[in-house]
Design a protein around this motif. Sequence first.
Motif, PDB file in Angstrom:
ATOM      1  N   PRO A 137       0.672  -1.211  -0.053  1.00 21.82           N
ATOM      2  CA  PRO A 137      -0.149   0.014  -0.065  1.00 21.82           C
ATOM      3  C   PRO A 137       0.763   1.306  -0.059  1.00 21.82           C
ATOM      4  O   PRO A 137       0.668   2.195  -0.852  1.00 21.82           O
ATOM      5  CB  PRO A 137      -0.774  -0.162   1.365  1.00 21.82           C
ATOM      6  N   GLY A 138       1.914   1.384   0.800  1.00 20.03           N
ATOM      7  CA  GLY A 138       2.493   2.806   1.012  1.00 20.03           C
ATOM      8  C   GLY A 138       3.486   2.821  -0.361  1.00 20.03           C
ATOM      9  O   GLY A 138       3.670   3.977  -0.803  1.00 20.03           O
ATOM     10  N   ARG A 139       3.933   1.804  -0.708  1.00 17.31           N
ATOM     11  CA  ARG A 139       5.012   1.934  -1.996  1.00 17.31           C
ATOM     12  C   ARG A 139       4.065   2.204  -3.305  1.00 17.31           C
ATOM     13  O   ARG A 139       4.785   2.887  -4.039  1.00 17.31           O
ATOM     14  CB  ARG A 139       5.836   0.564  -2.177  1.00 17.31           C
ATOM     15  N   TYR A 140       2.999   1.572  -3.218  1.00 17.55           N
ATOM     16  CA  TYR A 140       2.093   1.829  -4.353  1.00 17.55           C
ATOM     17  C   TYR A 140       1.735   3.297  -4.443  1.00 17.55           C
ATOM     18  O   TYR A 140       1.731   4.099  -5.352  1.00 17.55           O
ATOM     19  CB  TYR A 140       0.816   1.270  -4.257  1.00 17.55           C
ATOM     20  N   GLU A 141       1.455   4.001  -3.244  1.00 17.38           N
ATOM     21  CA  GLU A 141       1.046   5.289  -2.852  1.00 17.38           C
ATOM     22  C   GLU A 141       2.194   6.157  -3.660  1.00 17.38           C
ATOM     23  O   GLU A 141       1.942   7.262  -4.017  1.00 17.38           O
ATOM     24  CB  GLU A 141       0.479   5.690  -1.542  1.00 17.38           C
TER      25      GLU A 141
ATOM     26  N   GLY B   8       2.707   6.152  -7.256  1.00 15.50           N
ATOM     27  CA  GLY B   8       1.597   7.016  -7.754  1.00 15.50           C
ATOM     28  C   GLY B   8       1.969   8.686  -7.604  1.00 15.50           C
ATOM     29  O   GLY B   8       1.695   9.375  -8.718  1.00 15.50           O
ATOM     30  N   HIS B   9       2.423   9.082  -6.538  1.00 15.43           N
ATOM     31  CA  HIS B   9       2.912  10.495  -6.405  1.00 15.43           C
ATOM     32  C   HIS B   9       4.056  10.815  -7.242  1.00 15.43           C
ATOM     33  O   HIS B   9       4.131  11.746  -7.753  1.00 15.43           O
ATOM     34  CB  HIS B   9       2.975  10.860  -5.045  1.00 15.43           C
TER      35      HIS B   9
ATOM     36  N   GLN C  23       3.769  14.918  -0.241  1.00 11.71           N
ATOM     37  CA  GLN C  23       2.609  14.642  -0.289  1.00 11.71           C
ATOM     38  C   GLN C  23       2.375  13.608   0.884  1.00 11.71           C
ATOM     39  O   GLN C  23       1.088  13.413   1.524  1.00 11.71           O
ATOM     40  CB  GLN C  23       2.202  13.992  -1.709  1.00 11.71           C
ATOM     41  N   MET C  24       3.124  12.751   1.127  1.00  4.68           N
ATOM     42  CA  MET C  24       2.941  11.503   2.084  1.00  4.68           C
ATOM     43  C   MET C  24       3.411  11.972   3.500  1.00  4.68           C
ATOM     44  O   MET C  24       3.395  11.075   4.398  1.00  4.68           O
ATOM     45  CB  MET C  24       3.591  10.214   1.627  1.00  4.68           C
TER      46      MET C  24
ATOM     47  N   GLU D 158      -2.880  -2.490  -9.006  1.00  4.62           N
ATOM     48  CA  GLU D 158      -4.573  -1.775  -9.030  1.00  4.62           C
ATOM     49  C   GLU D 158      -5.402  -2.766  -9.270  1.00  4.62           C
ATOM     50  O   GLU D 158      -6.439  -2.996  -8.710  1.00  4.62           O
ATOM     51  CB  GLU D 158      -4.461  -0.490  -9.718  1.00  4.62           C
TER      52      GLU D 158
END
Length: 118
Positions: free
Chosen positions: A26-30, A33-34, A47-48, A97
């Motif tokens: 989840p964190g690496r994916y986010e 994305g950024h 952003q995170m 995703e």
Amino acid sequence: MLDQKNDWNLKVRVWIERDGEKVLGPGRYELLGHIDTHHSISAAAKQMKMSYRRAWSLVQDINRAAGETLVEVSTGGKGGGGAILTPRGKEAVRIYESLLKKTARLASDFNKPARKSS
């Protein structure tokens, strides 16, 4: 199959590994994305609400665990450095995703109230 009770819920956490090392979660994916949106590890970290050092470390871990470059980094120059997802990085995000959507549907189906037989 389990007898489904009203107080039972299925929660699923998805991550992708290669040779036992986490590539995406989840964190690496986010973070990816950024990076894809801002073309910058620094902006993604902001952003995170994460330190640049932590974000940079995660990018290095992702690339190492993947066994190939998912995030390509450029340094210096007139406009400063930047970061982009490689085509393989974009593909990894799409796959992640897709897995999220499939597992969310599975969890949703499980979490629906059981119908009573007449």
